[in-house]
Design an enzyme around this catalytic site. Structure first.
Site, mmCIF file in Angstrom:
data_model
loop_
_atom_site.group_PDB
_atom_site.id
_atom_site.type_symbol
_atom_site.label_atom_id
_atom_site.label_comp_id
_atom_site.label_asym_id
_atom_site.label_seq_id
_atom_site.Cartn_x
_atom_site.Cartn_y
_atom_site.Cartn_z
ATOM 1 N N TRP A 104 60.659 -18.966 -42.897
ATOM 2 C CA TRP A 104 60.126 -20.231 -42.382
ATOM 3 C C TRP A 104 61.019 -21.418 -42.686
ATOM 4 C CZ3 TRP A 104 57.334 -19.880 -38.426
ATOM 5 C CH2 TRP A 104 56.422 -18.831 -38.275
ATOM 6 N N ASP A 179 56.666 -27.649 -46.659
ATOM 7 C CA ASP A 179 55.849 -26.778 -45.814
ATOM 8 C C ASP A 179 54.977 -25.947 -46.745
ATOM 9 O OD1 ASP A 179 54.747 -24.864 -44.185
ATOM 10 O OD2 ASP A 179 56.636 -24.232 -43.248
ATOM 11 N N LYS A 203 46.381 -20.115 -42.239
ATOM 12 C CA LYS A 203 46.563 -19.261 -43.401
ATOM 13 C C LYS A 203 45.447 -19.506 -44.422
ATOM 14 C CE LYS A 203 50.496 -18.385 -41.345
ATOM 15 N NZ LYS A 203 51.672 -19.227 -41.159
HETATM 16 C C1 LIG Z 1 52.800 -19.559 -40.373
HETATM 17 C C2 LIG Z 1 53.795 -20.485 -40.937
HETATM 18 C C3 LIG Z 1 54.492 -21.418 -40.137
HETATM 19 C C4 LIG Z 1 54.295 -21.499 -38.640
HETATM 20 O O1 LIG Z 1 53.085 -22.047 -38.341
HETATM 21 P P1 LIG Z 1 52.637 -22.292 -36.812
HETATM 22 O O2 LIG Z 1 51.292 -22.884 -36.997
HETATM 23 O O3 LIG Z 1 52.629 -20.961 -36.141
HETATM 24 O O4 LIG Z 1 53.598 -23.224 -36.198
HETATM 25 C C5 LIG Z 1 55.388 -22.251 -40.744
HETATM 26 N N1 LIG Z 1 55.609 -22.205 -42.062
HETATM 27 C C6 LIG Z 1 54.981 -21.330 -42.861
HETATM 28 C C7 LIG Z 1 55.270 -21.313 -44.334
HETATM 29 C C8 LIG Z 1 54.049 -20.439 -42.331
HETATM 30 O O5 LIG Z 1 53.417 -19.561 -43.116
#
Ligand SMILES: *Cc1c(COP(=O)(O)O)cnc(C)c1O
Length: 368
Positions: A104, A179, A203
């Protein structure tokens, strides 16, 4: 005959608390005496504004968000934030720094340069060959005082790595942009250590479709006027989150999850349970005499996404198939990593982890 429970180990969209789903079910056709569902409400109605307001207040109290931080519930997923963060915060800067520790944060690093003039500098990465088996300590990040920000991901969902101690920069250093999609609300954090935090909901918060953004107010002064309004943090703040239609139902569901978290004793309590869940699974892996393996440096192992494998891809496949039949679902690892991945977010009960550990021992007895 008793039916054995189903445990869903999906990495995302992921398991939600059963109590939350039951409340949503009860309120589906008639929210609070209105005679219709939350999905059918105007986002500008008092009813929905109340839902949004409470969701924000509950999130603020769960994470202890200081008054000088704004909270937004945006659309577009965490992926959109890779670009939004750069477009809004790096305007007029020569450089912004990015740490690459897995799938990511690598994507963020690749996408960020596209809509900003700032150069995105690779400040650190995980492993000589980007093999993502360990995390570069924050003291080794090559960051510039004058950089617009430093971006990193605190938990790498695909690769199964997590900073055990949340990185923190000293005063006078650029703001941290994090993030936190796959770990927000899983442990106590100090919001004041960050300039901006974002997290896709699917998540550890709620259904897909809403992304939480927590931003320090002074950074809003950086948002340029010449970017599309919908990508400008300031637009959304100025319009109280109602610039365009927000993801009303996912926000409502997220609000239910926040309330559920409060009934569980808040973040501190869930953090202790998350520790225990992760310990149980890693003990099952490490105690298997090599039948199961996890190659991540022990101090960098994720407490949310536990990756593991057996000696062969065939045996992994068998494991996943048999686990499915036992009600242990969606354990397949990400396509680029292979093996298994057990995502054990807040909503995964301890019993689910126990059931998986028992199945692992049983599978090993039969195939070891
Ligand atoms: C799932 C995830 C993303 C992507 O998220 P989207 O909502 O599909 O854009 C980005 N960063 C991390 C750490 C993730 O687990």
């Amino acid at each position: 005959m008793s039916v054995s429970p189903i445990y869903n180990f999906s990495a995302g969209p992921a398991v939600l608390p059963e109590a939350v789903l039951r409340t949503a079910q009860q309120e589906m056709l008639d929210y609070n005496g209105t005679g219709f569902s939350v999905m059918e409400m105007s986002h500008r109605s008092d009813m929905f504004m109340g839902i949004l307001h409470h969701a924000e207040q509950d999130l603020r109290s769960l994470l202890n968000i200081p008054a000088n931080y704004q909270v937004l519930f945006l659309q577009g997923g965490a992926t959109t934030q890779f670009n939004m963060a750069a477009m809004n915060l790096a305007h007029g800067f020569e450089r912004a720094d990015a740490v690459v520790t897995g799938n990511w944060s690598r994507l963020a690093y690749e996408q960020m340069p596209l809509l900003t003039d700032a150069r995105i500098h690779l400040a650190a990465h995980g492993g000589e060959q980007f093999d993502y088996k360990d995390l570069p300590p924050v003291d080794n990040w090559d960051i510039d005082r004058n950089a617009a920000f430093v971006h990193f991901a605190s938990n790498e969902t695909v690769n199964g790595l997590q900073y055990a101690d949340m990185p923190k920069l000293s005063d006078g250093m650029p703001p941290l942009v994090c993030d936190m999609s796959s770990e927000i609300l899983s442990r106590e954090i100090n919001i004041s250590d960050f300039g901006l935090i974002y997290a896709g909901a699917q998540k550890n918060i709620g259904p897909a479709g809403v992304t939480v953004v927590i931003i320090r107010e002074d950074l809003l002064e950086r948002c340029p006027k010449n970017i599309p309004a919908v990508f400008n943090y300031r637009t959304h703040i100025d319009k109280d989150g109602m610039y365009n239609t927000p993801a009303t139902y996912p926000i409502y569901m997220s609000g239910l999850v926040f309330r559920w978290l409060q009934t569980q004793g808040g973040v501190k309590k869930i953090e202790a349970l998350n520790e225990l869940k992760a310990q149980t699974l890693y003990a099952a892996i490490d105690g298997s005499g090599g039948f199961y393996r996890n190659d991540i440096a022990p101090h960098a192992r994720s407490k949310m996404n536990v990756v593991f494998q057996t000696a062969s891809a065939d045996l992994d496949k068998k494991f996943i198939q048999e686990a499915e039949l036992r009600g242990l679902r969606l354990l397949k690892g990400y396509k680029s990593v292979g093996g298994m991945r057990a995502s054990i977010y807040n909503a995964m009960p301890y019993a689910g982890v126990e059931a998986l550990a028992e199945f692992m021992a049983d599978f090993q007895r039969r195939y070891g």
